[in-house]
Design a protein around this motif. Structure first.
Motif, mmCIF file in Angstrom:
data_model
loop_
_atom_site.group_PDB
_atom_site.id
_atom_site.type_symbol
_atom_site.label_atom_id
_atom_site.label_comp_id
_atom_site.label_asym_id
_atom_site.label_seq_id
_atom_site.Cartn_x
_atom_site.Cartn_y
_atom_site.Cartn_z
ATOM 1 N N ILE A 91 1.610 -91.479 60.375
ATOM 2 C CA ILE A 91 1.877 -91.058 61.749
ATOM 3 C C ILE A 91 1.588 -89.566 61.864
ATOM 4 C CG2 ILE A 91 3.590 -90.841 63.581
ATOM 5 C CD1 ILE A 91 5.095 -93.182 62.365
ATOM 6 N N LEU A 92 0.644 -89.225 62.730
ATOM 7 C CA LEU A 92 0.346 -87.828 63.030
ATOM 8 C C LEU A 92 1.038 -87.468 64.335
ATOM 9 C CD1 LEU A 92 -1.145 -85.115 62.736
ATOM 10 C CD2 LEU A 92 -3.115 -86.185 63.869
ATOM 11 N N LEU A 93 2.008 -86.584 64.249
ATOM 12 C CA LEU A 93 2.708 -86.107 65.448
ATOM 13 C C LEU A 93 1.960 -84.892 65.985
ATOM 14 C CD1 LEU A 93 6.459 -86.437 64.398
ATOM 15 C CD2 LEU A 93 5.051 -88.036 65.687
ATOM 16 N N ASN A 94 1.522 -84.989 67.231
ATOM 17 C CA ASN A 94 0.650 -83.966 67.779
ATOM 18 C C ASN A 94 1.060 -83.547 69.193
ATOM 19 O OD1 ASN A 94 -1.648 -82.251 67.828
ATOM 20 N ND2 ASN A 94 -2.805 -83.815 68.943
ATOM 21 N N PRO A 95 2.327 -83.122 69.381
ATOM 22 C CA PRO A 95 2.716 -82.622 70.699
ATOM 23 C C PRO A 95 1.996 -81.316 71.019
ATOM 24 C CG PRO A 95 4.436 -82.143 69.107
ATOM 25 C CD PRO A 95 3.420 -82.998 68.395
ATOM 26 N N ALA A 96 2.012 -80.932 72.277
ATOM 27 C CA ALA A 96 1.326 -79.718 72.715
ATOM 28 C C ALA A 96 1.867 -78.480 71.995
ATOM 29 C CB ALA A 96 1.478 -79.550 74.222
ATOM 30 N N TYR A 97 1.016 -77.491 71.840
ATOM 31 C CA TYR A 97 1.404 -76.225 71.205
ATOM 32 C C TYR A 97 2.617 -75.612 71.908
ATOM 33 C CZ TYR A 97 1.003 -71.395 69.580
ATOM 34 O OH TYR A 97 1.261 -70.156 69.047
ATOM 35 N N SER A 98 2.611 -75.652 73.226
ATOM 36 C CA SER A 98 3.726 -75.076 73.983
ATOM 37 C C SER A 98 5.028 -75.840 73.735
ATOM 38 C CB SER A 98 3.405 -75.077 75.487
ATOM 39 O OG SER A 98 3.144 -76.396 75.945
ATOM 40 N N THR A 99 4.934 -77.143 73.559
ATOM 41 C CA THR A 99 6.121 -77.957 73.269
ATOM 42 C C THR A 99 6.704 -77.577 71.921
ATOM 43 O OG1 THR A 99 5.283 -79.816 74.570
ATOM 44 C CG2 THR A 99 6.976 -80.313 72.926
ATOM 45 N N ARG A 100 5.841 -77.394 70.944
ATOM 46 C CA ARG A 100 6.304 -77.010 69.610
ATOM 47 C C ARG A 100 6.937 -75.624 69.631
ATOM 48 N NH1 ARG A 100 0.894 -78.651 68.030
ATOM 49 N NH2 ARG A 100 0.546 -76.556 67.169
ATOM 50 N N THR A 101 6.352 -74.714 70.402
ATOM 51 C CA THR A 101 6.902 -73.358 70.509
ATOM 52 C C THR A 101 8.303 -73.388 71.109
ATOM 53 O OG1 THR A 101 4.679 -72.426 70.790
ATOM 54 C CG2 THR A 101 6.550 -71.077 71.524
ATOM 55 N N TYR A 102 8.478 -74.185 72.149
ATOM 56 C CA TYR A 102 9.793 -74.325 72.780
ATOM 57 C C TYR A 102 10.809 -74.871 71.772
ATOM 58 C CZ TYR A 102 13.497 -76.644 75.405
ATOM 59 O OH TYR A 102 14.711 -77.084 75.839
ATOM 60 N N ARG A 103 10.401 -75.849 70.991
ATOM 61 C CA ARG A 103 11.318 -76.451 70.014
ATOM 62 C C ARG A 103 11.693 -75.471 68.913
ATOM 63 N NH1 ARG A 103 8.354 -82.341 69.331
ATOM 64 N NH2 ARG A 103 9.060 -83.252 71.300
ATOM 65 N N ILE A 104 10.754 -74.637 68.505
ATOM 66 C CA ILE A 104 11.050 -73.622 67.491
ATOM 67 C C ILE A 104 12.148 -72.687 67.990
ATOM 68 C CG2 ILE A 104 10.119 -71.573 66.337
ATOM 69 C CD1 ILE A 104 7.420 -73.085 66.193
ATOM 70 N N ILE A 105 12.020 -72.257 69.230
ATOM 71 C CA ILE A 105 13.020 -71.354 69.817
ATOM 72 C C ILE A 105 14.367 -72.056 69.943
ATOM 73 C CG2 ILE A 105 13.632 -70.036 71.880
ATOM 74 C CD1 ILE A 105 10.580 -69.700 72.350
ATOM 75 N N LYS A 106 14.349 -73.278 70.455
ATOM 76 C CA LYS A 106 15.585 -74.035 70.642
ATOM 77 C C LYS A 106 16.280 -74.289 69.312
ATOM 78 C CE LYS A 106 17.286 -78.514 72.324
ATOM 79 N NZ LYS A 106 16.892 -79.825 72.925
ATOM 80 N N ARG A 107 15.507 -74.683 68.307
ATOM 81 C CA ARG A 107 16.086 -74.987 67.006
ATOM 82 C C ARG A 107 16.713 -73.751 66.373
ATOM 83 N NH1 ARG A 107 12.281 -77.979 62.843
ATOM 84 N NH2 ARG A 107 11.183 -75.985 62.864
#
Length: 209
Positions: A91-107
């Protein structure tokens, strides 16, 4: 009702893509051990992490993939090709770059508040590295991963929308036929694409018996 579920799953994606979340969900649903590749690379101690040498790392991974069932997840790809070969599903998880950035901040915020646990100390230095790794994945790692995964295209599923990951493995052949009847002519969701893959695998397993 007959069901086919993969027992050996390799999940790959950038930081913030949802790898660990999906790994834990599938581990619970399938009753299969879940392993983070970072814990293959690093020995965890209260006094600090120690990196395994390449021989130790490869031996540890080899031991995991020899078992009857496993879920391995991580961003690493250059030294895990035996896991790709042994996997029933990649499984390759490939959400948008902006989505990943938001998650990094939230986490990071949740970790600093003590709401979410981590294998590392959530320092601001580590926080900055997350953004570097995210960009590196987008520009360098992802193209290389896609090239490698071409060899395993018959068992690769790419998920661009990683919301509601817990629904991915809720599947049976009859459920699949019902979904097809309701979704003809429509753009299939990531969940339906995963289930379509499972349906094909189920049919091939059945015919082989």
């Amino acid at each position: 009702m007959c069901k086919y579920h993969p027992r050996k799953i390799h999940i790959i994606g950038s930081v913030g893509s949802g790898k660990t979340t999906l790994g834990r969900i599938l581990s619970k649903k399938l009753n299969v051990p879940h392993c983070e590749l970072d814990n293959v690379v690093w020995k965890r101690f209260d006094t600090g992490d120690v990196r395994r040498n390449e021989a130790e790392r490869d031996e540890y991974l080899f031991h995991i993939i020899q078992s009857d069932g496993w879920i391995i997840e991580g961003v690493h790809y250059e030294w895990v090709q035996q896991s790709f070969k042994n996997a029933d599903m990649i499984i390759l998880l490939n959400p948008a770059y902006s989505t990943r950035t938001y998650r990094i901040i939230k986490r990071f915020i949740l970790q600093k508040l003590g709401i979410e646990k981590s294998n590392y100390k959530p320092t601001f230095a580590m926080f900055r590295k997350m953004f570097v790794w995210n960009r590196h994945f987008e520009n360098k790692s992802k193209p290389e991963i896609l090239k490698i995964l071409n060899e395993y295209e018959d068992k690769v599923v790419t998920i661009n929308d990683t919301r509601n990951l817990e629904k991915i493995i809720d599947w049976s052949p009859d459920d699949e036929r019902t979904m097809y009847s309701h979704c003809r002519g429509k753009r299939h969701s990531p969940i339906i694409r995963v289930n379509a893959w499972l349906h094909r695998r189920f049919l091939s397993k059945t015919k082989a018996k």
